[in-house]
Design an enzyme around this catalytic site. Structure first.
Site, PDB file in Angstrom:
ATOM      1  N   LEU A 157      52.078  -0.383 -46.803  1.00  0.00           N
ATOM      2  CA  LEU A 157      51.015   0.638 -46.999  1.00  0.00           C
ATOM      3  C   LEU A 157      49.755  -0.404 -46.593  1.00  0.00           C
ATOM      4  O   LEU A 157      49.412  -1.119 -47.216  1.00  0.00           O
ATOM      5  CB  LEU A 157      51.134   1.231 -48.177  1.00  0.00           C
ATOM      6  CG  LEU A 157      50.149   2.405 -48.742  1.00  0.00           C
ATOM      7  CD1 LEU A 157      50.321   3.473 -47.715  1.00  0.00           C
ATOM      8  CD2 LEU A 157      49.714   2.539 -49.793  1.00  0.00           C
ATOM      9  N   GLY A 187      39.658  -1.935 -37.483  1.00  0.00           N
ATOM     10  CA  GLY A 187      39.247  -3.317 -38.034  1.00  0.00           C
ATOM     11  C   GLY A 187      40.430  -4.043 -38.560  1.00  0.00           C
ATOM     12  O   GLY A 187      41.535  -4.142 -37.724  1.00  0.00           O
ATOM     13  N   LEU A 188      40.530  -4.910 -39.540  1.00  0.00           N
ATOM     14  CA  LEU A 188      41.346  -5.560 -40.071  1.00  0.00           C
ATOM     15  C   LEU A 188      42.410  -4.902 -40.468  1.00  0.00           C
ATOM     16  O   LEU A 188      43.963  -5.311 -40.283  1.00  0.00           O
ATOM     17  CB  LEU A 188      41.091  -6.469 -41.062  1.00  0.00           C
ATOM     18  CG  LEU A 188      41.794  -7.849 -41.632  1.00  0.00           C
ATOM     19  CD1 LEU A 188      41.866  -8.822 -40.427  1.00  0.00           C
ATOM     20  CD2 LEU A 188      41.058  -8.316 -42.786  1.00  0.00           C
ATOM     21  N   ASP A 230      41.864  10.661 -48.555  1.00  0.00           N
ATOM     22  CA  ASP A 230      40.441   9.985 -49.142  1.00  0.00           C
ATOM     23  C   ASP A 230      40.819   9.059 -50.349  1.00  0.00           C
ATOM     24  O   ASP A 230      41.353   9.535 -51.339  1.00  0.00           O
ATOM     25  CB  ASP A 230      39.593  11.103 -49.523  1.00  0.00           C
ATOM     26  CG  ASP A 230      38.138  10.708 -49.986  1.00  0.00           C
ATOM     27  OD1 ASP A 230      38.191   9.394 -50.054  1.00  0.00           O
ATOM     28  OD2 ASP A 230      37.382  11.459 -50.401  1.00  0.00           O
ATOM     29  N   SER A 279      38.613  -8.630 -50.759  1.00  0.00           N
ATOM     30  CA  SER A 279      37.280  -9.002 -51.341  1.00  0.00           C
ATOM     31  C   SER A 279      36.429  -9.526 -50.108  1.00  0.00           C
ATOM     32  O   SER A 279      36.351  -9.082 -48.779  1.00  0.00           O
ATOM     33  CB  SER A 279      37.361 -10.028 -52.462  1.00  0.00           C
ATOM     34  OG  SER A 279      35.992  -9.965 -53.013  1.00  0.00           O
ATOM     35  N   TYR A 332      27.135  -3.892 -50.815  1.00  0.00           N
ATOM     36  CA  TYR A 332      28.249  -4.294 -50.494  1.00  0.00           C
ATOM     37  C   TYR A 332      29.006  -5.310 -51.537  1.00  0.00           C
ATOM     38  O   TYR A 332      30.175  -5.346 -52.142  1.00  0.00           O
ATOM     39  CB  TYR A 332      28.462  -4.749 -49.100  1.00  0.00           C
ATOM     40  CG  TYR A 332      29.736  -5.707 -48.425  1.00  0.00           C
ATOM     41  CD1 TYR A 332      30.765  -4.905 -48.296  1.00  0.00           C
ATOM     42  CD2 TYR A 332      29.906  -6.979 -48.498  1.00  0.00           C
ATOM     43  CE1 TYR A 332      31.827  -5.320 -47.657  1.00  0.00           C
ATOM     44  CE2 TYR A 332      30.771  -7.583 -47.908  1.00  0.00           C
ATOM     45  CZ  TYR A 332      31.867  -6.820 -47.660  1.00  0.00           C
ATOM     46  OH  TYR A 332      33.071  -7.425 -47.136  1.00  0.00           O
ATOM     47  N   LYS A 369      32.647  -6.224 -54.159  1.00  0.00           N
ATOM     48  CA  LYS A 369      33.530  -7.195 -53.824  1.00  0.00           C
ATOM     49  C   LYS A 369      33.706  -8.368 -54.978  1.00  0.00           C
ATOM     50  O   LYS A 369      34.848  -8.876 -55.218  1.00  0.00           O
ATOM     51  CB  LYS A 369      33.209  -7.831 -52.592  1.00  0.00           C
ATOM     52  CG  LYS A 369      33.240  -7.004 -51.232  1.00  0.00           C
ATOM     53  CD  LYS A 369      34.502  -6.553 -50.921  1.00  0.00           C
ATOM     54  CE  LYS A 369      34.577  -5.745 -49.792  1.00  0.00           C
ATOM     55  NZ  LYS A 369      36.195  -5.153 -49.422  1.00  0.00           N
TER      56      LYS A 369
END
Length: 363
Positions: free
Chosen positions: A10, A17-18, A131, A206, A220, A224
């Site tokens: 999952l 992105g990543l 979401d 993170s 941000y 993290k």
């Protein structure tokens, strides 16, 4: 230690992105793994699957079931209650119980999911539009996975994003978005996975800013840092679950391009030599370290060094590369290097403040 084959993975934040790069890696390097991409955007998810498969597979959606309005959750919206389900048996019992109480609505929605089971079974990669900052939606997502026999063996919580600005320049909406994207999306997915599939490998993402939060990342970095703390706590509470935390440095992605547009000059100055690597290289490095049994992973030398300065109380269960060397470096650097660097850093910030004050005076 970390296998791409024969998994149900999952990937939260899998539309770009990543997360999308991990989807590509599982697609290219495995033959029998099931890949589940999750994000809010149906369009981005469909495009991601088309890109990953080279158009060889039509995007297959797992539609989350609706629930009866007569069964509100504690948060005030309708949801199936999974909070007491700590294993598969408990989950199935709770699902049956809720099905009996709200039979007409759940039966209709279950038929929708069951209708998709054949397509899902034949597809190596599927998607769910969800979401992840909404705990009720995450619960319904796990209902969908259960119906399709796709409870994950690996969970990659890649969702997130940064809007680098000075704190007073951020809007309240942007601050709220930072907490939702970078903490709540991971929190709710990992929480439900830990309840439902405690044997699954949980991988939190993170950032290297968690070791050194600095000017420009107020939207941000705090979230993290919270994920780093959450990882330490989960390792205490879930000793039989493999829990990894990745601390990527800068890497090229759609998000990185947007970040550079709003990033303050002082932030770029302090970042200095942290050059972005490709998204593919970042993904490969993470898999390489996880495969060797390491669970605290950085993607560049700067991140590794910053981690060495952070070998605090909760690092007794740290499992990073050359951790003993990190500890030694941390002891020496914190005594001899860090004080001088912080003086330099403070000088840069104070100089920047004075320059901006002079500009405002002239205006």
């Amino acid at each position: 230690m970390f296998c791409l084959e024969d998994q149900v993975v999952l990937i939260a934040g899998g539309s770009q992105g990543l997360g999308k790069q991990f989807g590509q890696k599982y697609w290219d390097e495995s033959r029998h793994s099931k890949i589940i991409l999750v994000s809010r955007s149906d369009v981005k998810l469909r495009n991601a699957i088309t890109d990953i498969t080279g158009g060889r597979q039509e995007p297959v959606e797992l539609v989350m079931p609706e629930v009866a309005a007569s069964e509100p959750s504690a948060s005030g919206s309708s949801a199936i209650n999974l909070s007491k389900s700590s294993n598969h048996a408990g989950f199935e019992s709770e699902l049956r119980s809720n099905s009996n109480r709200s039979s007409s609505s759940l039966k209709e929605s279950t038929n929708v999911v069951t209708h998709l089971t054949t397509n899902a079974a034949d597809s190596r990669i599927v998607y769910i539009a969800c979401d992840l900052s909404d705990p009720d939606a995450v619960e319904r997502m796990f209902v969908t996975l259960q119906h399709n026999n796709l409870l994950p063996t690996q969970v990659l919580a890649c969702a997130g994003g940064s809007i680098p600005k000075l704190f007073t320049d951020l809007t309240a909406k942007e601050l709220e978005m930072g907490v939702k994207m970078n903490y709540m999306t991971t929190l709710f997915v990992i929480h439900k996975a830990a309840q439902m599939v405690p044997q699954a490998h949980l991988i939190l993402f993170s950032s290297s800013t968690a070791f050194f939060p600095f000017i420009g990342y107020s939207q941000y970095a705090p979230a993290k840092v919270s994920l780093k703390a959450l990882t330490s706590i989960l390792r205490h509470e879930l000793p039989n679950t493999r829990i990894s935390c990745v601390y990527p440095g800068n890497f090229y992605s759609e998000g990185y391009v947007l970040e550079e547009m709003s990033k303050p000059d002082i932030t770029k100055s302090i970042e200095g030599s942290s050059y972005p690597i490709s998204c593919e290289e970042c993904c490969d490095k993470i898999v390489w370290w996880l495969n060797r049994g390491y669970d605290d992973v950085t993607t560049d030398s700067i991140g590794w060094f910053l981690m060495s300065l952070d070998m605090g109380l909760n690092k007794h269960n740290n499992n990073s590369a050359y951790w003993f060397v990190q500890w030694l470096i941390g002891v020496i650097a914190n005594l001899l290097v860090v004080p001088f660097y912080m003086v330099l850093c403070s000088y840069q910030i104070n100089k920047w403040h004075k320059q901006n004050k002079n500009k405002n005076t002239l205006l």
